[in-house]
Design an enzyme around this catalytic site. Structure first.
Site, PDB file in Angstrom:
ATOM      1  N   ASP A  26       0.737  -1.142  -0.022  1.00 27.19           N
ATOM      2  CA  ASP A  26       0.135   0.066  -0.044  1.00 27.19           C
ATOM      3  C   ASP A  26       0.886   1.294  -0.069  1.00 27.19           C
ATOM      4  O   ASP A  26       1.879   1.462   0.716  1.00 27.19           O
ATOM      5  CB  ASP A  26      -0.956   0.002   1.243  1.00 27.19           C
ATOM      6  N   ASN A  78     -12.701  -3.376   2.994  1.00 28.55           N
ATOM      7  CA  ASN A  78     -13.525  -2.210   3.142  1.00 28.55           C
ATOM      8  C   ASN A  78     -14.599  -2.152   1.911  1.00 28.55           C
ATOM      9  O   ASN A  78     -14.283  -2.716   0.779  1.00 28.55           O
ATOM     10  CB  ASN A  78     -12.646  -0.837   2.729  1.00 28.55           C
ATOM     11  N   GLN A  85     -14.151   2.455   1.609  1.00 32.60           N
ATOM     12  CA  GLN A  85     -13.596   1.933   0.159  1.00 32.60           C
ATOM     13  C   GLN A  85     -13.483   2.906  -0.942  1.00 32.60           C
ATOM     14  O   GLN A  85     -14.386   3.822  -0.831  1.00 32.60           O
ATOM     15  CB  GLN A  85     -14.526   0.712  -0.358  1.00 32.60           C
ATOM     16  N   VAL A  87     -11.347   2.413  -3.851  1.00 27.99           N
ATOM     17  CA  VAL A  87     -11.035   1.703  -5.333  1.00 27.99           C
ATOM     18  C   VAL A  87     -12.111   0.562  -5.372  1.00 27.99           C
ATOM     19  O   VAL A  87     -12.160  -0.528  -4.618  1.00 27.99           O
ATOM     20  CB  VAL A  87      -9.667   1.262  -5.351  1.00 27.99           C
ATOM     21  N   HIS A  91     -10.149  -5.863  -3.192  1.00 25.29           N
ATOM     22  CA  HIS A  91      -8.660  -6.002  -2.754  1.00 25.29           C
ATOM     23  C   HIS A  91      -8.874  -6.100  -1.302  1.00 25.29           C
ATOM     24  O   HIS A  91      -9.701  -5.660  -0.540  1.00 25.29           O
ATOM     25  CB  HIS A  91      -7.947  -4.942  -3.134  1.00 25.29           C
ATOM     26  N   HIS A  93      -6.796  -5.921   2.415  1.00 22.58           N
ATOM     27  CA  HIS A  93      -5.769  -5.178   3.008  1.00 22.58           C
ATOM     28  C   HIS A  93      -5.099  -6.124   4.141  1.00 22.58           C
ATOM     29  O   HIS A  93      -6.131  -6.730   4.814  1.00 22.58           O
ATOM     30  CB  HIS A  93      -6.329  -3.995   3.946  1.00 22.58           C
TER      31      HIS A  93
HETATM   32  P1  5GP Z   1      -9.712   1.313  -0.048  1.00 22.36           P
HETATM   33  O1  5GP Z   1      -9.987   2.698   0.521  1.00 22.36           O
HETATM   34  O2  5GP Z   1     -10.551   1.249  -1.560  1.00 22.36           O
HETATM   35  O3  5GP Z   1     -10.020   0.004   1.005  1.00 22.36           O
HETATM   36  O4  5GP Z   1      -8.183   1.078  -0.556  1.00 22.36           O
HETATM   37  C1  5GP Z   1      -7.319   1.450  -1.355  1.00 22.36           C
HETATM   38  C2  5GP Z   1      -5.761   1.591  -0.959  1.00 22.36           C
HETATM   39  O5  5GP Z   1      -5.084   1.763  -2.372  1.00 22.36           O
HETATM   40  C3  5GP Z   1      -5.567   2.717  -0.051  1.00 22.36           C
HETATM   41  O6  5GP Z   1      -5.162   2.072   0.885  1.00 22.36           O
HETATM   42  C4  5GP Z   1      -4.535   3.487  -0.680  1.00 22.36           C
HETATM   43  O7  5GP Z   1      -3.692   3.941   0.014  1.00 22.36           O
HETATM   44  C5  5GP Z   1      -3.938   2.581  -1.878  1.00 22.36           C
HETATM   45  N1  5GP Z   1      -3.614   3.126  -3.090  1.00 22.36           N
HETATM   46  C6  5GP Z   1      -4.168   4.164  -3.622  1.00 22.36           C
HETATM   47  N2  5GP Z   1      -3.567   4.460  -5.071  1.00 22.36           N
HETATM   48  C7  5GP Z   1      -2.383   3.604  -4.834  1.00 22.36           C
HETATM   49  C8  5GP Z   1      -1.151   3.525  -5.725  1.00 22.36           C
HETATM   50  O8  5GP Z   1      -1.150   4.113  -6.781  1.00 22.36           O
HETATM   51  N3  5GP Z   1      -0.291   2.632  -5.482  1.00 22.36           N
HETATM   52  C9  5GP Z   1      -0.465   1.856  -4.145  1.00 22.36           C
HETATM   53  N4  5GP Z   1       0.613   0.790  -4.067  1.00 22.36           N
HETATM   54  N5  5GP Z   1      -1.539   1.991  -3.288  1.00 22.36           N
HETATM   55  C10 5GP Z   1      -2.378   3.032  -3.737  1.00 22.36           C
END
Ligand code: 5GP
Length: 106
Positions: A26, A78, A85, A87, A91, A93
């Site tokens: 992340d 998430n 969430q 994205v 996925h 974490h």
């Molecule tokens: P969500 O909030 O959808 O559960 O998780 C998305 C995660 O993707 C976040 O923890 C954020 O830090 C991570 N993330 C967003 N953009 C990028 C990126 O360009 N590269 C990486 N490695 N992680 C990312």
């Protein structure tokens, strides 16, 4: 967005890869180990859809999380904007190392 990391359009180290999923670190880690386990398909927006339609792929994600965590770990999906969430390509974490005992989130 995650698919663009896999294809190399966006920089990002792939730390593990199988036929059906890949793993990255992340970009904003919330623990000493903070990995994202991501199916290659963009077909499933969240873990509920994935569990209903491809439980074997979900099981593979959990197994890979366990293999890579290096010990005890927390697995977070998430699910929905209200849960943080951002994205909508499912996925997991994987958080490990230095977790406060018994707590959820940070
Ligand atoms: P969500 O909030 O959808 O559960 O998780 C998305 C995660 O993707 C976040 O923890 C954020 O830090 C991570 N993330 C967003 N953009 C990028 C990126 O360009 N590269 C990486 N490695 N992680 C990312």
């Amino acid at each position: 967005m995650f698919s663009r990391i896999l294809s190399g359009d966006i920089p990002g180290e792939i730390v593990h890869e199988t036929d059906r999923l890949f793993v990255i670190r992340d970009i904003a880690p919330k623990a000493p180990v903070h990995l994202l386990v991501i199916p290659k398909t963009e077909q499933y927006a969240n873990v509920v859809e994935l569990a209903a339609e491809d439980p074997a792929l979900l099981a593979e994600m959990v197994a890979v999380a366990g293999d890579l965590a290096g010990g005890d770990f927390r697995l977070i999906f998430n699910t929905g904007e209200g849960a943080g969430q951002t994205v909508f390509h499912v996925h997991a974490h994987v958080l490990a190392g230095g977790l406060s005992e018994g707590s959820l989130g940070d």
